[in-house]
Enzyme design. Sequence first.
Site, PDB file in Angstrom:
ATOM      1  N   ARG A   1     -11.627  -0.244   4.800  1.00 27.03           N
ATOM      2  CA  ARG A   1     -11.811  -0.014   6.235  1.00 27.03           C
ATOM      3  C   ARG A   1     -13.051  -0.715   6.765  1.00 27.03           C
ATOM      4  NH1 ARG A   1      -8.644   5.123   6.599  1.00 27.03           N
ATOM      5  NH2 ARG A   1      -8.477   5.640   8.788  1.00 27.03           N
TER       6      ARG A   1
ATOM      7  N   LYS B   1       0.679   4.129   9.052  1.00 24.56           N
ATOM      8  CA  LYS B   1       0.421   3.691   7.674  1.00 24.56           C
ATOM      9  C   LYS B   1       0.908   4.728   6.652  1.00 24.56           C
ATOM     10  CE  LYS B   1      -4.059   3.457   8.269  1.00 24.56           C
ATOM     11  NZ  LYS B   1      -4.077   3.939   9.670  1.00 24.56           N
TER      12      LYS B   1
ATOM     13  N   ARG C   1     -12.601   7.616  16.862  1.00 22.22           N
ATOM     14  CA  ARG C   1     -11.991   6.934  15.708  1.00 22.22           C
ATOM     15  C   ARG C   1     -11.454   5.565  16.107  1.00 22.22           C
ATOM     16  NH1 ARG C   1      -7.834  11.068  14.027  1.00 22.22           N
ATOM     17  NH2 ARG C   1      -7.274   9.650  12.357  1.00 22.22           N
TER      18      ARG C   1
ATOM     19  N   ARG D   1       0.130  14.497  16.428  1.00 19.55           N
ATOM     20  CA  ARG D   1       0.403  14.580  14.979  1.00 19.55           C
ATOM     21  C   ARG D   1       0.195  16.008  14.477  1.00 19.55           C
ATOM     22  NH1 ARG D   1      -2.299  10.289  10.983  1.00 19.55           N
ATOM     23  NH2 ARG D   1      -4.243  11.057  11.882  1.00 19.55           N
TER      24      ARG D   1
ATOM     25  N   ARG E   1      -4.759  18.280  12.558  1.00 18.93           N
ATOM     26  CA  ARG E   1      -5.988  17.913  11.843  1.00 18.93           C
ATOM     27  C   ARG E   1      -7.166  18.013  12.796  1.00 18.93           C
ATOM     28  NH1 ARG E   1      -4.673  12.228   8.909  1.00 18.93           N
ATOM     29  NH2 ARG E   1      -6.763  11.799   9.663  1.00 18.93           N
TER      30      ARG E   1
HETATM   31  P1  ADP Z   1      -5.639   7.945   9.700  1.00 17.17           P
HETATM   32  O1  ADP Z   1      -4.416   8.197   8.864  1.00 17.17           O
HETATM   33  O2  ADP Z   1      -5.558   8.620  10.992  1.00 17.17           O
HETATM   34  O3  ADP Z   1      -5.974   6.488   9.811  1.00 17.17           O
HETATM   35  P2  ADP Z   1      -7.041   8.764   7.351  1.00 17.17           P
HETATM   36  O4  ADP Z   1      -6.332   9.964   6.891  1.00 17.17           O
HETATM   37  O5  ADP Z   1      -6.736   7.477   6.681  1.00 17.17           O
HETATM   38  O6  ADP Z   1      -6.832   8.627   8.922  1.00 17.17           O
HETATM   39  O7  ADP Z   1      -8.601   8.988   7.282  1.00 17.17           O
HETATM   40  C1  ADP Z   1      -9.195  10.143   7.836  1.00 17.17           C
HETATM   41  C2  ADP Z   1     -10.700   9.991   7.807  1.00 17.17           C
HETATM   42  O8  ADP Z   1     -11.139   9.871   6.437  1.00 17.17           O
HETATM   43  C3  ADP Z   1     -11.245   8.727   8.492  1.00 17.17           C
HETATM   44  O9  ADP Z   1     -11.428   8.898   9.891  1.00 17.17           O
HETATM   45  C4  ADP Z   1     -12.581   8.556   7.762  1.00 17.17           C
HETATM   46  O10 ADP Z   1     -13.545   9.460   8.223  1.00 17.17           O
HETATM   47  C5  ADP Z   1     -12.215   8.960   6.332  1.00 17.17           C
HETATM   48  N1  ADP Z   1     -11.775   7.778   5.545  1.00 17.17           N
HETATM   49  C6  ADP Z   1     -10.536   7.536   5.055  1.00 17.17           C
HETATM   50  N2  ADP Z   1     -10.494   6.353   4.399  1.00 17.17           N
HETATM   51  C7  ADP Z   1     -11.744   5.834   4.493  1.00 17.17           C
HETATM   52  C8  ADP Z   1     -12.353   4.631   4.058  1.00 17.17           C
HETATM   53  N3  ADP Z   1     -11.663   3.691   3.383  1.00 17.17           N
HETATM   54  N4  ADP Z   1     -13.670   4.436   4.348  1.00 17.17           N
HETATM   55  C9  ADP Z   1     -14.388   5.350   5.019  1.00 17.17           C
HETATM   56  N5  ADP Z   1     -13.886   6.509   5.467  1.00 17.17           N
HETATM   57  C10 ADP Z   1     -12.566   6.750   5.210  1.00 17.17           C
HETATM   58  P1  ADP Z   2      -1.618   6.664  10.095  1.00 16.54           P
HETATM   59  O1  ADP Z   2      -1.472   7.034   8.650  1.00 16.54           O
HETATM   60  O2  ADP Z   2      -1.636   5.187  10.328  1.00 16.54           O
HETATM   61  O3  ADP Z   2      -2.765   7.349  10.766  1.00 16.54           O
HETATM   62  P2  ADP Z   2       0.755   8.350  10.509  1.00 16.54           P
HETATM   63  O4  ADP Z   2       1.761   7.814   9.561  1.00 16.54           O
HETATM   64  O5  ADP Z   2       0.070   9.615  10.152  1.00 16.54           O
HETATM   65  O6  ADP Z   2      -0.318   7.178  10.870  1.00 16.54           O
HETATM   66  O7  ADP Z   2       1.451   8.515  11.949  1.00 16.54           O
HETATM   67  C1  ADP Z   2       0.717   8.986  13.076  1.00 16.54           C
HETATM   68  C2  ADP Z   2       1.624   9.825  13.984  1.00 16.54           C
HETATM   69  O8  ADP Z   2       2.594   8.961  14.582  1.00 16.54           O
HETATM   70  C3  ADP Z   2       2.412  10.906  13.276  1.00 16.54           C
HETATM   71  O9  ADP Z   2       2.549  12.001  14.156  1.00 16.54           O
HETATM   72  C4  ADP Z   2       3.771  10.262  13.001  1.00 16.54           C
HETATM   73  O10 ADP Z   2       4.786  11.229  12.930  1.00 16.54           O
HETATM   74  C5  ADP Z   2       3.915   9.349  14.210  1.00 16.54           C
HETATM   75  N1  ADP Z   2       4.629   8.087  13.935  1.00 16.54           N
HETATM   76  C6  ADP Z   2       4.493   7.287  12.840  1.00 16.54           C
HETATM   77  N2  ADP Z   2       5.269   6.187  12.943  1.00 16.54           N
HETATM   78  C7  ADP Z   2       5.910   6.278  14.142  1.00 16.54           C
HETATM   79  C8  ADP Z   2       6.852   5.443  14.835  1.00 16.54           C
HETATM   80  N3  ADP Z   2       7.281   4.265  14.317  1.00 16.54           N
HETATM   81  N4  ADP Z   2       7.280   5.846  16.047  1.00 16.54           N
HETATM   82  C9  ADP Z   2       6.847   7.014  16.588  1.00 16.54           C
HETATM   83  N5  ADP Z   2       5.959   7.846  15.992  1.00 16.54           N
HETATM   84  C10 ADP Z   2       5.490   7.494  14.781  1.00 16.54           C
END
Ligand code: ADP
Ligand code: ADP
Length: 209
Positions: A88, A13, A164, A122, A153
């Site tokens: 979420r 995302k 998660r 990541r 992270r």
């Molecule tokens: P990821 O990119 O791996 O999906 P995020 O960076 O979006 O993770 O979120 C990291 C953490 O921040 C989540 O695991 C949660 O604890 C918190 N968080 C982010 N967005 C929300 C939301 N909309 N509602 C509740 N918690 C959130």
């Molecule tokens: P989210 O915001 O949904 O948690 P991220 O954009 O942070 O996801 O991506 C999660 C991990 O996967 C990062 O290490 C990123 O570099 C990798 N990644 C993202 N998109 C792809 C893809 N299409 N193929 C392989 N690795 C990816």
Amino acid sequence: MNIIFLGPPGAGKGTQAQKICAALKIPQISTGDILRRAMKEGTETGLKAKSFIDLGQLVPDDVIIDIVKERLAMDDCKNGYILDGFPRTVPQAEALDTFATIDSVIDLEVDDQVLVDRLSGRRVCVKCGATYHLSMLNGAVSCTVCGEELIQRNDDKAETVLNRLKVYHAQTAPLIGYYEKKGLLHKVDGAQGLDNTYQAILKTLGAQA
Ligand code: ADP
Ligand code: ADP
Ligand code: ZN
């Protein structure tokens, strides 16, 4: 266009939202980034959020809803935005409906085994937040954007990752049905390479723009 990026943690995302936002010239509103900034600054919200984030749990709905409501009221959101990581939960989606009109929801689909690999590999820049995967780094330890150090992270450690994913399936996956019923949901295969996924999202958004 007001867009939501749905999908499990690690689906891509953040990576895709950044590229699509640059292409469409609209802001990327990442609730994860907002919360991590608050934690770094040590604000009251940040301290409260940390206890949930470090366990892989969601921060309480009321906290995050207020943050997003305030952010969407800002001037730069007038021509559209991408919500990356919000809503979420169903209560968050219901609250969003009272202060925003969503045009499209992109659901990035990726299997759990792939997600575990993506999350545990990541690495993010301590300074600018740029996101990488170990497999792309070839041993590099600094950010290609700003030169700062790359770190894992806290919530990408193995124990927390599984939690998660559980939280995602229990609390966030129901939003797929929520937006399907509204006719807003578009599924995109997020297991493709970066560029194919990007093209697929652009096409999906363009097809109904
Ligand atoms: P990821 O990119 O791996 O999906 P995020 O960076 O979006 O993770 O979120 C990291 C953490 O921040 C989540 O695991 C949660 O604890 C918190 N968080 C982010 N967005 C929300 C939301 N909309 N509602 C509740 N918690 C959130
Ligand atoms: P989210 O915001 O949904 O948690 P991220 O954009 O942070 O996801 O991506 C999660 C991990 O996967 C990062 O290490 C990123 O570099 C990798 N990644 C993202 N998109 C792809 C893809 N299409 N193929 C392989 N690795 C990816
Ligand atoms: Zn950087």
